[in-house]
Design an enzyme around this catalytic site. Structure first.
Site, short mmCIF file in Angstrom:
data_model
loop_
_atom_site.label_atom_id
_atom_site.label_comp_id
_atom_site.label_asym_id
_atom_site.label_seq_id
_atom_site.Cartn_x
_atom_site.Cartn_y
_atom_site.Cartn_z
N GLU A 253 0.89 -1.18 0.00
CA GLU A 253 0.00 0.00 0.00
C GLU A 253 0.92 1.22 0.00
OE1 GLU A 253 -3.24 -0.10 -0.27
OE2 GLU A 253 -3.61 -2.21 0.12
N CYS A 287 -2.60 9.04 3.02
CA CYS A 287 -2.25 8.54 1.68
C CYS A 287 -3.35 8.89 0.69
CB CYS A 287 -2.01 7.05 1.73
SG CYS A 287 -3.36 6.13 2.49
P1 NAD Z 1 8.60 4.98 4.33
O1 NAD Z 1 8.52 4.22 3.06
O2 NAD Z 1 9.72 5.91 4.52
O3 NAD Z 1 8.64 3.98 5.59
C1 NAD Z 1 7.63 3.02 5.81
C2 NAD Z 1 8.19 1.93 6.72
O4 NAD Z 1 9.19 1.20 6.03
C3 NAD Z 1 8.85 2.44 8.01
O5 NAD Z 1 8.48 1.61 9.08
C4 NAD Z 1 10.34 2.30 7.69
O6 NAD Z 1 11.15 2.16 8.84
C5 NAD Z 1 10.34 1.04 6.86
N1 NAD Z 1 11.51 0.87 5.97
C6 NAD Z 1 12.34 1.81 5.49
N2 NAD Z 1 13.27 1.23 4.68
C7 NAD Z 1 13.01 -0.09 4.66
C8 NAD Z 1 13.59 -1.20 4.00
N3 NAD Z 1 14.65 -1.07 3.19
N4 NAD Z 1 13.05 -2.42 4.19
C9 NAD Z 1 11.96 -2.59 4.98
N5 NAD Z 1 11.37 -1.56 5.64
C10 NAD Z 1 11.88 -0.33 5.48
O7 NAD Z 1 7.18 5.72 4.47
P2 NAD Z 1 6.74 6.77 5.58
O8 NAD Z 1 7.43 8.07 5.34
O9 NAD Z 1 6.81 6.14 6.92
O10 NAD Z 1 5.17 6.94 5.24
C11 NAD Z 1 4.67 7.85 4.31
C12 NAD Z 1 4.32 7.15 3.02
O11 NAD Z 1 3.40 6.09 3.26
C13 NAD Z 1 3.62 8.06 2.01
O12 NAD Z 1 4.15 7.83 0.73
C14 NAD Z 1 2.16 7.59 2.05
O13 NAD Z 1 1.43 7.85 0.89
C15 NAD Z 1 2.34 6.13 2.30
N6 NAD Z 1 1.12 5.54 2.87
C16 NAD Z 1 0.36 4.75 2.06
C17 NAD Z 1 -0.82 4.21 2.55
C18 NAD Z 1 -1.71 3.34 1.70
O14 NAD Z 1 -2.62 2.70 2.24
N7 NAD Z 1 -1.51 3.27 0.39
C19 NAD Z 1 -1.22 4.48 3.86
C20 NAD Z 1 -0.42 5.30 4.64
C21 NAD Z 1 0.76 5.82 4.14
#
Ligand code: NAD
Length: 519
Positions: A253, A287
């Site tokens: 997502e 999101c």
């Molecule tokens: P992010 O991608 O920076 O981080 C998300 C998670 O991934 C965190 O827990 C982070 O520690 C972890 N992570 C980072 N690098 C990783 C790796 N290499 N392997 C595994 N895990 C890793 O996102 P964010 O800044 O926390 O959240 C914002 C983003 O989330 C926005 O783009 C938003 O649109 C999206 N989002 C999408 C939905 C949806 O349902 N489509 C819902 C909420 C947020």
């Protein structure tokens, strides 16, 4: 003690020195104050958690739907009994307004525990399948869904209950053990809810929370049978690439750039109210928030005037309880830089900020950006093409609905969209032409609260869905069973192949399937 410390029953460890790489200093983003420390778990710690989860999962599965539903239903009650505690912890680590924490985190969680307690069994019960094939007629065909085993859930910071913990609930209801890696920015809510689940009778080890940064998440991908990831598109691609090494299934997502289309026959008051509400809701850090608006020329001036008046009246500040502010702080410090970059880029290219436009809030600490309305924007500007994820609403005038549809689809993302028209048939016809996983007509965002309705992104916004039947089946192994009950010793298609039988079978198949319309 701060409210967060009280809520999770721990106090801030003042002996943890700044810069200790083994600890995350969790801040209240509305003030910049450090409110707790949580450990950074390494790959060995994650592997130990995985071993523990796998050891206890069979007994959890053996409780059956009823036994698991009892724990989840108790947790629903726990959520209602502990409403204030949950809301305060969410607010303390996100900086969001009380109402945003109540509606989109706490109340979602309350509903979700009950929903999955009730629906796991009907969604996962064995399905009898019938067939048209003459070779298989009369045999028993069954599709069943069994838990995959150990699920890894990786979540973002914007909705610690909804987008992090929320996916753990169907995974648990299906009979899996779960390890959640919450965002390093907002780990406290997950720890609190895990404590609640234990109080409600969840056996130790069935669900665990692995705190840490991206490396902890990457280590989790190596350990589990399936990864449910919510976060940015860039990280989602990294997670999928890593999961490919072990052929671990993923559900993603990801980010969005959701368009709102306001047609000339729209109810302009409603459209303007919803644009401000769902563009600024949760500080725009949703999101599926409205990220860009296209308005047909005849109603553009009226729409901009109404949005401007409504947005200028928003109360922006630290929430002290119900009704105290409308928009809180931002949650992730780096996101403030992205929002500022998009606004500055737009203004440098000729846009105007008719409301807001600057970072900060009355010189106080924490991470803030003013609710901002931009006009005179176009697709040369980052605010119209890249995910901003902040309290901004760029509004663009378009000649007609065709131009609005073309521009709405001119994006690598396809998460959600909204269309406003008093002619609902026309609104729905436009909705069907939008490249988005979810579209609302005369509404926005609240489709997410219908847990029966699947939600997932198109294009670069994701793979798979949450909610509905698919939202729990993805945590399962699917097994098809064929049972032959009454059978001959031999069947015509079997060895030895005989010319007469082969020709006879061909004739029969041609008779059965060859009667379709020609031409
Ligand atoms: P992010 O991608 O920076 O981080 C998300 C998670 O991934 C965190 O827990 C982070 O520690 C972890 N992570 C980072 N690098 C990783 C790796 N290499 N392997 C595994 N895990 C890793 O996102 P964010 O800044 O926390 O959240 C914002 C983003 O989330 C926005 O783009 C938003 O649109 C999206 N989002 C999408 C939905 C949806 O349902 N489509 C819902 C909420 C947020």
């Amino acid at each position: 003690m701060t409210s967060a410390e009280q809520a999770i029953g721990t106090s801030v460890d003042s002996t943890v020195p700044n810069g200790d790489a083994s600890q995350i200093a969790v801040e209240n983003p509305a003030t910049g104050e450090v409110i707790a420390h949580v450990p950074v778990l390494d790959a060995d710690a994650v592997a130990a958690m995985a071993a523990r989860g796998r050891a206890v999962q069979p007994a959890w599965n053996a409780l059956g739907f009823e036994g698991r539903a009892r724990v989840l239903s108790r947790m629903q009650k726990w959520m209602t009994d502990n409403a204030e505690r949950v809301i305060q912890v969410v607010m303390s680590e996100t900086g969001k307004a009380y109402e945003d924490a109540q509606l989109a985190d706490w109340s979602y969680g309350v509903a979700a525990f009950g929903f999955w307690a009730k629906n796991a069994e009907p969604y996962l019960a064995d399905e009898k399948v019938s067939t048209a094939s003459p070779f298989v007629k009369g045999k028993k065909l069954v599709l069943r869904h069994t838990p995959l085993g150990l699920i890894g859930v990786i979540g973002p910071w914007n909705y610690p209950v909804t987008n992090s913990f929320g996916d753990c609930i169907p995974a648990l209801a299906a009979g899996n053990a779960v390890i959640l890696k919450p965002s390093e920015i907002t780990p406290l809510t997950s720890l609190l809810l895990l404590e609640g689940l234990h109080e409600c009778g969840l056996p130790e080890g069935v669900m665990q929370v692995a705190t840490g940064y991206g490396d902890t998440g990457a280590a989790l991908v190596d350990q589990v049978d399936m990864i449910m990831f919510t976060g940015s598109t860039a990280t989602g691609k990294r997670v999928m690439a890593k999961a490919a090494e072990t052929l671990t299934p993923v559900s993603l997502e990801l980010g969005g750039k959701d368009p709102m289309l306001v047609l000339a026959d729209a109810d302009v008051d409603r459209a303007a109210n919803l644009a401000v509400q769902y563009g600024m809701f949760n500080g725009g850090q949703t999101c599926i928030s409205i990220e860009r608006v296209y308005v047909e020329e005849p109603v553009y001036d009226e729409f901009v005037a109404k949005v401007t008046a409504k947005a200028a009246a928003l109360r922006h500040g630290v929430s002290t309880g119900p009704g105290s502010v409308d928009v809180g702080s931002m949650t992730f410090p780096k996101q403030v830089d992205i929002v500022e970059r998009h606004v500055d880029d737009a203004i440098a290219k000729g846009a105007r900020a008719v409301v807001g436009g600057k970072r900060g809030h009355d010189g106080q600490g924490g991470y803030w950006f003013e609710p901002t309305v931009l006009v005179d924007v176009d697709h040369t500007m980052e605010c119209m093409t890249e995910e901003t994820f902040g309290p901004t609403l760029p509004i663009m005038k378009v000649a007609d609905a065709e131009e609005a549809i073309r521009l709405a689809n001119d994006s690598p993302y396809g998460l959600a969209a909204s269309v406003f028209s008093k002619d609902v048939a026309k609104g729905e016809a436009v909705a069907r032409r939008l490249e988005a996983g979810a579209v609302c007509v005369n509404d926005a965002l609240i489709n997410y609260l219908a847990l029966e309705l699947p939600m997932g992104g198109a294009k670069a916004s994701g793979l798979g869905t949450r909610h509905g039947k698919g939202g729990i089946r993805k945590f399962c192994q699917h097994q098809s069973i064929l049972v032959t009950r009454f059978a001959l010793k031999d069947e015509p298609q079997m060895y030895p192949y005989r010319k007469g039988v082969t020709k006879g079978l061909q004739k029969a198949i041609r008779f059965m399937y060859g009667r379709g319309k020609r031409g």
